[in-house]
Design a protein around this motif. Structure first.
Motif, PDB file in Angstrom:
ATOM      1  N   LEU A 128       0.829  -1.205   0.000  1.00 16.59           N
ATOM      2  CA  LEU A 128       0.000   0.000   0.000  1.00 16.59           C
ATOM      3  C   LEU A 128       0.861   1.253   0.000  1.00 16.59           C
ATOM      4  CD1 LEU A 128      -2.846  -0.940   2.511  1.00 16.59           C
ATOM      5  CD2 LEU A 128      -3.079  -0.623   0.049  1.00 16.59           C
ATOM      6  N   ARG A 129       1.885   1.282   0.844  1.00 16.84           N
ATOM      7  CA  ARG A 129       2.750   2.460   0.924  1.00 16.84           C
ATOM      8  C   ARG A 129       3.514   2.684  -0.369  1.00 16.84           C
ATOM      9  NH1 ARG A 129       6.169   1.623   6.290  1.00 16.84           N
ATOM     10  NH2 ARG A 129       6.902   3.712   5.783  1.00 16.84           N
ATOM     11  N   GLY A 130       3.717   1.610  -1.131  1.00 14.79           N
ATOM     12  CA  GLY A 130       4.419   1.738  -2.399  1.00 14.79           C
ATOM     13  C   GLY A 130       3.539   2.139  -3.564  1.00 14.79           C
ATOM     14  N   ASP A 131       2.242   2.145  -3.358  1.00 19.36           N
ATOM     15  CA  ASP A 131       1.323   2.560  -4.423  1.00 19.36           C
ATOM     16  C   ASP A 131       1.396   4.078  -4.568  1.00 19.36           C
ATOM     17  OD1 ASP A 131      -1.520   3.713  -5.128  1.00 19.36           O
ATOM     18  OD2 ASP A 131      -1.507   1.657  -5.905  1.00 19.36           O
ATOM     19  N   PRO A 132       1.675   4.601  -5.768  1.00 15.69           N
ATOM     20  CA  PRO A 132       1.873   6.044  -5.941  1.00 15.69           C
ATOM     21  C   PRO A 132       0.680   6.887  -5.486  1.00 15.69           C
ATOM     22  CG  PRO A 132       2.646   4.867  -7.878  1.00 15.69           C
ATOM     23  CD  PRO A 132       1.948   3.854  -7.016  1.00 15.69           C
ATOM     24  N   GLU A 133      -0.534   6.448  -5.810  1.00 12.21           N
ATOM     25  CA  GLU A 133      -1.705   7.238  -5.434  1.00 12.21           C
ATOM     26  C   GLU A 133      -1.875   7.266  -3.914  1.00 12.21           C
ATOM     27  OE1 GLU A 133      -6.359   7.781  -6.772  1.00 12.21           O
ATOM     28  OE2 GLU A 133      -5.498   5.766  -6.783  1.00 12.21           O
ATOM     29  N   ILE A 134      -1.680   6.118  -3.278  1.00  8.32           N
ATOM     30  CA  ILE A 134      -1.817   6.055  -1.822  1.00  8.32           C
ATOM     31  C   ILE A 134      -0.694   6.829  -1.145  1.00  8.32           C
ATOM     32  CG2 ILE A 134      -1.752   4.510   0.186  1.00  8.32           C
ATOM     33  CD1 ILE A 134      -3.234   2.455  -1.504  1.00  8.32           C
ATOM     34  N   ALA A 135       0.523   6.689  -1.659  1.00  6.13           N
ATOM     35  CA  ALA A 135       1.654   7.417  -1.077  1.00  6.13           C
ATOM     36  C   ALA A 135       1.436   8.926  -1.158  1.00  6.13           C
ATOM     37  CB  ALA A 135       2.950   7.029  -1.796  1.00  6.13           C
ATOM     38  N   SER A 136       0.905   9.398  -2.274  1.00  3.34           N
ATOM     39  CA  SER A 136       0.622  10.823  -2.424  1.00  3.34           C
ATOM     40  C   SER A 136      -0.449  11.271  -1.436  1.00  3.34           C
ATOM     41  CB  SER A 136       0.164  11.107  -3.855  1.00  3.34           C
ATOM     42  OG  SER A 136      -0.209  12.453  -4.013  1.00  3.34           O
ATOM     43  N   MET A 137      -1.484  10.457  -1.257  1.00  2.00           N
ATOM     44  CA  MET A 137      -2.551  10.789  -0.321  1.00  2.00           C
ATOM     45  C   MET A 137      -2.025  10.827   1.113  1.00  2.00           C
ATOM     46  SD  MET A 137      -4.667   9.032   2.036  1.00  2.00           S
ATOM     47  CE  MET A 137      -4.882   7.350   1.440  1.00  2.00           C
TER      48      MET A 137
ATOM     49  N   ARG B 233       1.042  11.429   2.076  1.00  2.00           N
ATOM     50  CA  ARG B 233       1.903  12.629   2.233  1.00  2.00           C
ATOM     51  C   ARG B 233       1.056  13.866   2.474  1.00  2.00           C
ATOM     52  NH1 ARG B 233       4.994  10.276  -1.891  1.00  2.00           N
ATOM     53  NH2 ARG B 233       3.937  11.537  -3.479  1.00  2.00           N
ATOM     54  N   ALA B 234      -0.068  13.953   1.761  1.00  2.00           N
ATOM     55  CA  ALA B 234      -0.956  15.105   1.956  1.00  2.00           C
ATOM     56  C   ALA B 234      -1.515  15.120   3.376  1.00  2.00           C
ATOM     57  CB  ALA B 234      -2.085  15.069   0.922  1.00  2.00           C
ATOM     58  N   ARG B 235      -1.853  13.944   3.891  1.00  2.00           N
ATOM     59  CA  ARG B 235      -2.340  13.867   5.268  1.00  2.00           C
ATOM     60  C   ARG B 235      -1.236  14.258   6.249  1.00  2.00           C
ATOM     61  NH1 ARG B 235      -6.696  11.556   6.970  1.00  2.00           N
ATOM     62  NH2 ARG B 235      -5.680  10.505   8.732  1.00  2.00           N
ATOM     63  N   SER B 236      -0.022  13.808   5.982  1.00  2.00           N
ATOM     64  CA  SER B 236       1.112  14.165   6.845  1.00  2.00           C
ATOM     65  C   SER B 236       1.368  15.670   6.819  1.00  2.00           C
ATOM     66  CB  SER B 236       2.356  13.394   6.396  1.00  2.00           C
ATOM     67  OG  SER B 236       3.484  13.766   7.142  1.00  2.00           O
ATOM     68  N   ASP B 237       1.294  16.257   5.636  1.00  2.00           N
ATOM     69  CA  ASP B 237       1.500  17.709   5.514  1.00  2.00           C
ATOM     70  C   ASP B 237       0.408  18.480   6.270  1.00  2.00           C
ATOM     71  OD1 ASP B 237       3.702  17.216   3.949  1.00  2.00           O
ATOM     72  OD2 ASP B 237       2.678  17.611   2.041  1.00  2.00           O
ATOM     73  N   ARG B 238      -0.798  17.946   6.234  1.00  2.00           N
ATOM     74  CA  ARG B 238      -1.900  18.601   6.935  1.00  2.00           C
ATOM     75  C   ARG B 238      -1.657  18.583   8.443  1.00  2.00           C
ATOM     76  NH1 ARG B 238      -6.183  15.865   4.582  1.00  2.00           N
ATOM     77  NH2 ARG B 238      -6.735  14.566   6.384  1.00  2.00           N
ATOM     78  N   ARG B 239      -1.142  17.488   8.951  1.00  2.00           N
ATOM     79  CA  ARG B 239      -0.819  17.421  10.369  1.00  2.00           C
ATOM     80  C   ARG B 239       0.345  18.348  10.703  1.00  2.00           C
ATOM     81  NH1 ARG B 239      -1.554  11.914   9.148  1.00  2.00           N
ATOM     82  NH2 ARG B 239       0.691  11.499   9.237  1.00  2.00           N
ATOM     83  N   ALA B 240       1.339  18.413   9.802  1.00  2.00           N
ATOM     84  CA  ALA B 240       2.515  19.252  10.043  1.00  2.00           C
ATOM     85  C   ALA B 240       2.141  20.720  10.149  1.00  2.00           C
ATOM     86  CB  ALA B 240       3.540  19.048   8.926  1.00  2.00           C
ATOM     87  N   ALA B 241       1.137  21.121   9.365  1.00  2.00           N
ATOM     88  CA  ALA B 241       0.726  22.526   9.371  1.00  2.00           C
ATOM     89  C   ALA B 241       0.115  22.940  10.700  1.00  2.00           C
ATOM     90  CB  ALA B 241      -0.278  22.772   8.242  1.00  2.00           C
TER      91      ALA B 241
ATOM     92  N   VAL C 105      -8.719  13.455  10.686  1.00  2.00           N
ATOM     93  CA  VAL C 105      -9.994  13.053  10.085  1.00  2.00           C
ATOM     94  C   VAL C 105      -9.789  12.771   8.594  1.00  2.00           C
ATOM     95  CG1 VAL C 105     -12.340  13.807   9.532  1.00  2.00           C
ATOM     96  CG2 VAL C 105     -11.357  14.316  11.782  1.00  2.00           C
ATOM     97  N   TRP C 106     -10.356  11.651   8.154  1.00  2.00           N
ATOM     98  CA  TRP C 106     -10.230  11.251   6.747  1.00  2.00           C
ATOM     99  C   TRP C 106     -11.296  11.951   5.904  1.00  2.00           C
ATOM    100  CZ3 TRP C 106      -6.742   7.503   4.787  1.00  2.00           C
ATOM    101  CH2 TRP C 106      -5.937   6.896   5.745  1.00  2.00           C
ATOM    102  N   THR C 107     -10.875  12.540   4.788  1.00  2.00           N
ATOM    103  CA  THR C 107     -11.830  13.119   3.857  1.00  2.00           C
ATOM    104  C   THR C 107     -12.477  12.002   3.041  1.00  2.00           C
ATOM    105  OG1 THR C 107     -10.264  13.361   2.026  1.00  2.00           O
ATOM    106  CG2 THR C 107     -10.345  15.157   3.653  1.00  2.00           C
ATOM    107  N   ASP C 108     -13.558  12.335   2.352  1.00  2.00           N
ATOM    108  CA  ASP C 108     -14.217  11.338   1.508  1.00  2.00           C
ATOM    109  C   ASP C 108     -13.269  10.819   0.434  1.00  2.00           C
ATOM    110  OD1 ASP C 108     -16.524  11.626   2.979  1.00  2.00           O
ATOM    111  OD2 ASP C 108     -17.517  12.942   1.528  1.00  2.00           O
ATOM    112  N   GLY C 109     -12.512  11.724  -0.170  1.00  2.00           N
ATOM    113  CA  GLY C 109     -11.586  11.312  -1.220  1.00  2.00           C
ATOM    114  C   GLY C 109     -10.496  10.395  -0.701  1.00  2.00           C
ATOM    115  N   GLU C 110      -9.929  10.722   0.452  1.00  2.00           N
ATOM    116  CA  GLU C 110      -8.893   9.867   1.053  1.00  2.00           C
ATOM    117  C   GLU C 110      -9.455   8.499   1.407  1.00  2.00           C
ATOM    118  OE1 GLU C 110      -6.483  13.612   3.140  1.00  2.00           O
ATOM    119  OE2 GLU C 110      -7.896  12.390   4.298  1.00  2.00           O
ATOM    120  N   THR C 111     -10.682   8.501   1.926  1.00  3.19           N
ATOM    121  CA  THR C 111     -11.331   7.232   2.289  1.00  3.19           C
ATOM    122  C   THR C 111     -11.500   6.344   1.067  1.00  3.19           C
ATOM    123  OG1 THR C 111     -12.504   8.236   4.150  1.00  3.19           O
ATOM    124  CG2 THR C 111     -13.431   6.206   3.256  1.00  3.19           C
TER     125      THR C 111
END
Length: 386
Positions: free
Chosen positions: A57-66, A68-76, A89-95
């Protein structure tokens, strides 16, 4: 000033740790959290025990990008723990992205649907126990009114625990599940595992008897006695509950039902020490002489919808044929409500399906019920009774 700076350091460290998955290298088993995870999130929990699937899962490009976006959101969020909880909280798209990719066996509607339910459950816990959102049934659910400092302590502990290694966790993918489990534990709302394993304890005699039972000898597979929780603190059974037991004992004497399933959790009033089904069992044995091996305790249900859902799950565990009718016994008002179109609509709204088909009312206090295998679906959107 020095005391304040000492508190700020760990807060910043926790917030920074949440920006990436920096779980401690050493992981150990936490059997309590493990049991809660298995009960609430069976699909995600199985994923946590499958390193190869996690890595894929972590190696899947789409999942990895998603991710990272969640990690960036927490970092902010920096050191703002409330912000960090919201960022979990998971968005509909992330889910949708994650649910579509998770392997494994789901419920009758497949692994993707089960994954969506489990992620929705994570969100429900984050919002209710982390962010203070009012739950659907605020009189009995949620954390109740708590001091702001206590809220902060629970968030801080959840942040730390979500980054402290636990064997079998999905922390290496995303910290939100562990964060949610820690919030429940910190709020003392671990009701969902209070009676596990359910086939043991009070239910062991009935389960043993069920294994050798000739079900064809009986007209009904079981009698389901619904709960009506008391609203008075210190009261073990409500007046309606006591009436239900008299009805049940009287009906059991007819001899065409092998088991009584008493159903009702620790719901009314909030934080009661009494489990309704346990008290119903005690009264049936002590007051009415019903044999212990004829009583099955369902100690989790908090609503009439889940009375029927959870009773169906126990029928499955007992090996009862689902093509055989059960009998619902309760007071005339509740019986009429269960037979109404409004109850069908409520099941669809709250469960997403019908836990079974409610048949005819054969008396003002008795209804025929044909259980449905859909009741096996685990749904942690109600984390106290998934």
């Amino acid at each position: 000033m020095r005391k304040a700076s000492m508190r700020t350091g760990p807060l910043i460290a926790a917030a920074l740790c949440l920006t990436t998955v920096c779980v401690h290298a050493q992981t150990i088993r936490d059997t309590f959290t493990e049991g809660l995870s298995q009960r609430l999130f069976p699909l995600l929990d199985a994923l946590g025990g499958n390193p190869a699937a996690l890595n894929a899962l972590r190696g899947d490009p789409e999942i990895a990008s998603m991710l990272r976006a969640r990690s960036d959101r927490r970092a902010a969020c920096g050191a703002d723990l409330g912000c960090a909880a919201q960022a979990m909280v998971w968005t509909d798209g992330e889910t949708q992205i994650l649910a579509a990719a998770i392997p494994g066996k789901g419920a009758d509607d497949g692994p993707a649907a089960q994954a969506r339910r489990e992620i929705a459950g994570v969100n429900a816990i984050l919002r209710t126990y982390g962010l203070g959102q009012v739950p659907p049934y605020p009189q009995i659910d949620g954390a109740g009114t708590i001091d702001p400092q206590e809220t902060r302590s629970r968030l801080q502990a959840a942040a730390w625990l979500s980054q402290t290694g636990r064997a079998g966790s999905v922390q290496a993918l995303d910290p939100s599940v562990e964060f949610a489990l820690a919030l429940l534990h910190g709020s003392e709302r671990t009701d969902a595992i209070g009676y596990e394993p359910l086939a043991g304890g009070f239910n062991a005699p009935a389960m043993k008897r069920a294994r050798s039972l000739d079900w064809k000898r009986f007209r009904y597979s079981a009698m389901i006695i619904t709960g009506v929780g008391p609203e008075v603190e210190g009261m073990s059974l409500s007046p309606f509950g006591k009436y239900h037991l008299r009805l049940a004992a009287q009906r059991f004497a007819a001899g065409d039902v092998p088991f009584l399933i008493v159903t009702g959790g620790r719901a009314h009033p909030r934080a009661t020490r009494f489990t309704e089904a346990e008290e119903m069992r005690r009264a049936l044995i002590e007051r009415y002489g019903v044999p212990a091996d004829a009583i099955v305790v369902e100690p989790y249900a908090r609503h009439t919808t889940t009375n029927l859902r959870n009773a169906t799950r126990l029928l499955v565990a007992m090996g009862a044929p689902l093509e055989m009718d059960a009998l619902i016994v309760c007071n005339p008002d509740q019986s009429a409500a269960i037979a109404s179109p409004d109850f069908v609509a409520r099941n669809a709204r709250e469960l997403g399906y019908q836990p079974g088909a409610v048949g005819r009312r054969i008396s003002p206090t008795e209804l025929v019920f044909r259980p449905s295998p859909r009741s096996a679906r685990v749904d942690p959107r109600d984390p106290l009774d998934p």
